[in-house]
Motif scaffolding. Structure first.
Motif, PDB file in Angstrom:
ATOM      1  N   TYR A  46       0.830  -1.208   0.000  1.00 28.57           N
ATOM      2  CA  TYR A  46       0.000   0.000   0.000  1.00 28.57           C
ATOM      3  C   TYR A  46       0.863   1.257   0.000  1.00 28.57           C
ATOM      4  CZ  TYR A  46      -3.452   3.452   1.482  1.00 28.57           C
ATOM      5  OH  TYR A  46      -4.249   4.571   1.566  1.00 28.57           O
ATOM      6  N   SER A  47       1.932   1.235   0.805  1.00 29.36           N
ATOM      7  CA  SER A  47       2.818   2.399   0.881  1.00 29.36           C
ATOM      8  C   SER A  47       3.527   2.644  -0.445  1.00 29.36           C
ATOM      9  CB  SER A  47       3.852   2.205   1.994  1.00 29.36           C
ATOM     10  OG  SER A  47       3.228   2.073   3.248  1.00 29.36           O
ATOM     11  N   LEU A  48       3.991   1.575  -1.078  1.00 28.71           N
ATOM     12  CA  LEU A  48       4.641   1.720  -2.377  1.00 28.71           C
ATOM     13  C   LEU A  48       3.671   2.246  -3.421  1.00 28.71           C
ATOM     14  CD1 LEU A  48       6.871  -1.488  -2.554  1.00 28.71           C
ATOM     15  CD2 LEU A  48       7.657   0.881  -2.452  1.00 28.71           C
ATOM     16  N   ALA A  49       2.447   1.746  -3.394  1.00 31.17           N
ATOM     17  CA  ALA A  49       1.435   2.218  -4.353  1.00 31.17           C
ATOM     18  C   ALA A  49       1.143   3.695  -4.142  1.00 31.17           C
ATOM     19  CB  ALA A  49       0.155   1.392  -4.203  1.00 31.17           C
ATOM     20  N   ALA A  50       1.092   4.126  -2.875  1.00 33.46           N
ATOM     21  CA  ALA A  50       0.826   5.535  -2.573  1.00 33.46           C
ATOM     22  C   ALA A  50       1.954   6.420  -3.074  1.00 33.46           C
ATOM     23  CB  ALA A  50       0.634   5.719  -1.069  1.00 33.46           C
ATOM     24  N   VAL A  51       3.195   5.938  -2.934  1.00 29.60           N
ATOM     25  CA  VAL A  51       4.346   6.719  -3.390  1.00 29.60           C
ATOM     26  C   VAL A  51       4.326   6.893  -4.897  1.00 29.60           C
ATOM     27  CG1 VAL A  51       6.851   6.679  -3.658  1.00 29.60           C
ATOM     28  CG2 VAL A  51       5.827   6.140  -1.448  1.00 29.60           C
ATOM     29  N   PHE A  52       4.044   5.808  -5.622  1.00 23.26           N
ATOM     30  CA  PHE A  52       4.110   5.853  -7.076  1.00 23.26           C
ATOM     31  C   PHE A  52       2.896   6.537  -7.701  1.00 23.26           C
ATOM     32  CE2 PHE A  52       7.116   2.307  -6.391  1.00 23.26           C
ATOM     33  CZ  PHE A  52       8.201   2.841  -7.074  1.00 23.26           C
ATOM     34  N   THR A  53       1.787   6.633  -6.957  1.00 24.16           N
ATOM     35  CA  THR A  53       0.592   7.277  -7.516  1.00 24.16           C
ATOM     36  C   THR A  53       0.390   8.700  -6.995  1.00 24.16           C
ATOM     37  OG1 THR A  53      -0.814   6.314  -5.765  1.00 24.16           O
ATOM     38  CG2 THR A  53      -0.602   5.079  -7.821  1.00 24.16           C
ATOM     39  N   LYS A  54       1.231   9.131  -6.044  1.00 26.55           N
ATOM     40  CA  LYS A  54       1.087  10.466  -5.482  1.00 26.55           C
ATOM     41  C   LYS A  54       1.449  11.522  -6.519  1.00 26.55           C
ATOM     42  CE  LYS A  54       2.570  13.386  -1.626  1.00 26.55           C
ATOM     43  NZ  LYS A  54       3.441  13.474  -0.432  1.00 26.55           N
ATOM     44  N   LYS A  55       0.617  12.530  -6.616  1.00 26.15           N
ATOM     45  CA  LYS A  55       0.855  13.584  -7.598  1.00 26.15           C
ATOM     46  C   LYS A  55       1.855  14.610  -7.058  1.00 26.15           C
ATOM     47  CE  LYS A  55      -3.702  13.398  -9.824  1.00 26.15           C
ATOM     48  NZ  LYS A  55      -4.892  14.195 -10.203  1.00 26.15           N
ATOM     49  N   GLU A  56       2.619  15.186  -7.948  1.00 22.43           N
ATOM     50  CA  GLU A  56       3.547  16.253  -7.601  1.00 22.43           C
ATOM     51  C   GLU A  56       2.785  17.573  -7.469  1.00 22.43           C
ATOM     52  OE1 GLU A  56       7.223  18.789  -9.629  1.00 22.43           O
ATOM     53  OE2 GLU A  56       6.135  17.250 -10.764  1.00 22.43           O
ATOM     54  N   THR A  57       2.967  18.260  -6.354  1.00 18.50           N
ATOM     55  CA  THR A  57       2.346  19.578  -6.181  1.00 18.50           C
ATOM     56  C   THR A  57       3.235  20.630  -6.825  1.00 18.50           C
ATOM     57  OG1 THR A  57       1.272  18.921  -4.108  1.00 18.50           O
ATOM     58  CG2 THR A  57       1.531  21.287  -4.514  1.00 18.50           C
ATOM     59  N   VAL A  58       2.691  21.317  -7.832  1.00 16.97           N
ATOM     60  CA  VAL A  58       3.486  22.299  -8.582  1.00 16.97           C
ATOM     61  C   VAL A  58       3.252  23.725  -8.122  1.00 16.97           C
ATOM     62  CG1 VAL A  58       3.610  20.826 -10.628  1.00 16.97           C
ATOM     63  CG2 VAL A  58       1.717  22.453 -10.402  1.00 16.97           C
ATOM     64  N   LEU A  59       2.178  23.957  -7.347  1.00 11.80           N
ATOM     65  CA  LEU A  59       1.859  25.320  -6.911  1.00 11.80           C
ATOM     66  C   LEU A  59       0.879  25.279  -5.755  1.00 11.80           C
ATOM     67  CD1 LEU A  59       2.369  28.356  -7.787  1.00 11.80           C
ATOM     68  CD2 LEU A  59       0.113  28.237  -8.829  1.00 11.80           C
ATOM     69  N   SER A  60       1.048  26.234  -4.813  1.00 15.55           N
ATOM     70  CA  SER A  60       0.107  26.390  -3.708  1.00 15.55           C
ATOM     71  C   SER A  60      -0.335  27.844  -3.655  1.00 15.55           C
ATOM     72  CB  SER A  60       0.763  25.980  -2.381  1.00 15.55           C
ATOM     73  OG  SER A  60      -0.127  26.201  -1.296  1.00 15.55           O
ATOM     74  N   VAL A  61      -1.643  28.060  -3.728  1.00 16.01           N
ATOM     75  CA  VAL A  61      -2.209  29.414  -3.806  1.00 16.01           C
ATOM     76  C   VAL A  61      -3.252  29.599  -2.715  1.00 16.01           C
ATOM     77  CG1 VAL A  61      -3.491  31.059  -5.242  1.00 16.01           C
ATOM     78  CG2 VAL A  61      -1.858  29.476  -6.309  1.00 16.01           C
ATOM     79  N   MET A  62      -3.213  30.741  -2.038  1.00 16.08           N
ATOM     80  CA  MET A  62      -4.261  31.137  -1.093  1.00 16.08           C
ATOM     81  C   MET A  62      -4.917  32.413  -1.587  1.00 16.08           C
ATOM     82  SD  MET A  62      -2.953  30.690   2.836  1.00 16.08           S
ATOM     83  CE  MET A  62      -2.574  29.078   3.512  1.00 16.08           C
ATOM     84  N   LEU A  63      -6.221  32.410  -1.634  1.00 12.85           N
ATOM     85  CA  LEU A  63      -6.985  33.611  -1.958  1.00 12.85           C
ATOM     86  C   LEU A  63      -7.830  33.937  -0.727  1.00 12.85           C
ATOM     87  CD1 LEU A  63      -8.081  32.644  -5.590  1.00 12.85           C
ATOM     88  CD2 LEU A  63      -6.088  33.985  -4.885  1.00 12.85           C
ATOM     89  N   ILE A  64      -7.286  34.780   0.144  1.00 15.94           N
ATOM     90  CA  ILE A  64      -7.911  35.079   1.431  1.00 15.94           C
ATOM     91  C   ILE A  64      -8.933  36.197   1.277  1.00 15.94           C
ATOM     92  CG2 ILE A  64      -7.452  35.850   3.796  1.00 15.94           C
ATOM     93  CD1 ILE A  64      -4.618  34.661   3.444  1.00 15.94           C
ATOM     94  N   ASP A  65     -10.099  36.028   1.906  1.00 13.08           N
ATOM     95  CA  ASP A  65     -11.214  36.972   1.778  1.00 13.08           C
ATOM     96  C   ASP A  65     -11.682  37.080   0.328  1.00 13.08           C
ATOM     97  OD1 ASP A  65     -11.823  38.036   4.460  1.00 13.08           O
ATOM     98  OD2 ASP A  65      -9.759  38.754   4.399  1.00 13.08           O
ATOM     99  N   CYS A  66     -11.584  35.977  -0.393  1.00 12.99           N
ATOM    100  CA  CYS A  66     -12.079  35.915  -1.773  1.00 12.99           C
ATOM    101  C   CYS A  66     -13.445  35.251  -1.757  1.00 12.99           C
ATOM    102  CB  CYS A  66     -11.111  35.110  -2.640  1.00 12.99           C
ATOM    103  SG  CYS A  66     -11.775  34.618  -4.248  1.00 12.99           S
ATOM    104  N   HIS A  67     -14.475  36.007  -2.017  1.00 14.12           N
ATOM    105  CA  HIS A  67     -15.835  35.478  -1.991  1.00 14.12           C
ATOM    106  C   HIS A  67     -16.241  35.095  -3.416  1.00 14.12           C
ATOM    107  CE1 HIS A  67     -16.232  36.713   2.175  1.00 14.12           C
ATOM    108  NE2 HIS A  67     -15.736  37.887   1.835  1.00 14.12           N
ATOM    109  N   THR A  68     -16.302  33.799  -3.663  1.00 15.40           N
ATOM    110  CA  THR A  68     -16.578  33.312  -5.002  1.00 15.40           C
ATOM    111  C   THR A  68     -17.342  32.003  -4.930  1.00 15.40           C
ATOM    112  OG1 THR A  68     -15.571  32.536  -7.070  1.00 15.40           O
ATOM    113  CG2 THR A  68     -14.329  32.153  -5.049  1.00 15.40           C
ATOM    114  N   ASP A  69     -18.107  31.727  -5.971  1.00 16.35           N
ATOM    115  CA  ASP A  69     -18.804  30.450  -6.077  1.00 16.35           C
ATOM    116  C   ASP A  69     -17.984  29.433  -6.865  1.00 16.35           C
ATOM    117  OD1 ASP A  69     -21.039  31.379  -4.684  1.00 16.35           O
ATOM    118  OD2 ASP A  69     -21.950  32.195  -6.511  1.00 16.35           O
ATOM    119  N   VAL A  70     -16.858  29.856  -7.397  1.00 12.36           N
ATOM    120  CA  VAL A  70     -15.989  28.962  -8.166  1.00 12.36           C
ATOM    121  C   VAL A  70     -15.220  28.068  -7.197  1.00 12.36           C
ATOM    122  CG1 VAL A  70     -14.089  28.824  -9.812  1.00 12.36           C
ATOM    123  CG2 VAL A  70     -15.781  30.652 -10.012  1.00 12.36           C
TER     124      VAL A  70
END
Length: 208
Positions: A33-57
């Motif tokens: 299970y651990s090996l499968a999780a390692v090989f299927t885990k996606k690479e995070t390319v960006l982290s974004v915060m939009l604080i006080d952003c009121h949107t329905d998207v």
């Protein structure tokens, strides 16, 4: 070996070695299970915060839009968008503190790349040098095509007003004309190139 002897040996093993066998099977399952999780885990390319952003998207829609525009592979790569944090518009002080804790924790762990918030809050965090000078992130000709910048007295370009970013306006973020939003890049961003791609993406037609 006849069938009867084989059955007897299996019975003997199970009778006297049941718990070690079960422990071995559990360990094997955990390892697989651990090996499968390692090989299927996606690479995070960006982290974004939009604080006080009121949107329905949804954050998922924002992620899909950015990955497509940036030429990333959604099957192997992902981008994290957080849009439920509030500094100025929270109904309770505890939620504001929770949002602030998440913001500071992600900066401290060098996880956060890009962040937007209302102008008064954005300026507050510039005192601790939170924001990167965008002239070190974006090429000069690209900066020339944008007009809604926040420039400090020392010449640092630390943010872009969100009302000059068509994509964020299309999402409905920071639509209150009496309280402008600003987008900036965190000083210790771990994904500088992807952060620049996001600024290009958010600016939309402004960089065509």
């Amino acid at each position: 070996m006849n069938k009867k002897n084989f059955t007897n040996k299996l019975y003997y093993l199970w009778l006297y070695y049941k718990w070690p066998l079960l422990a071995g099977l559990v360990a094997l399952f955990v390892a697989v299970y651990s090996l499968a999780a390692v090989f299927t885990k996606k690479e995070t390319v960006l982290s974004v915060m939009l604080i006080d952003c009121h949107t329905d998207v949804t954050p998922e829609r924002m992620e899909a839009d950015f990955l497509l525009d940036g030429g990333f592979d959604p099957g192997r790569q992902q981008a994290e968008f957080v849009t439920n944090l509030l500094f100025s518009d929270a109904e309770s002080g505890s939620y504001t503190m929770t949002s602030l804790s998440r913001f500071l924790a992600d900066i401290g762990s060098e996880k956060l790349d890009v962040c937007a918030m209302l102008e008064e809050d954005f300026l507050k965090y510039d005192n601790s040098e939170t924001w990167m000078d965008l002239s070190s992130v974006m090429e000069a000709e690209l900066l020339d095509k944008l007009e809604a910048f926040l420039v400090k007295k020392d010449g640092r370009v630390i943010g872009i007003y969100t009302d000059g970013l068509p994509v964020l306006q299309g999402y409905g973020c920071y639509g209150n004309p009496d309280s402008r939003g600003i987008l900036g890049v965190i000083y210790n961003t771990p994904h500088r190139e992807a952060a620049e791609k996001y600024l290009r993406f958010a600016a939309g037609d402004g960089l065509q």
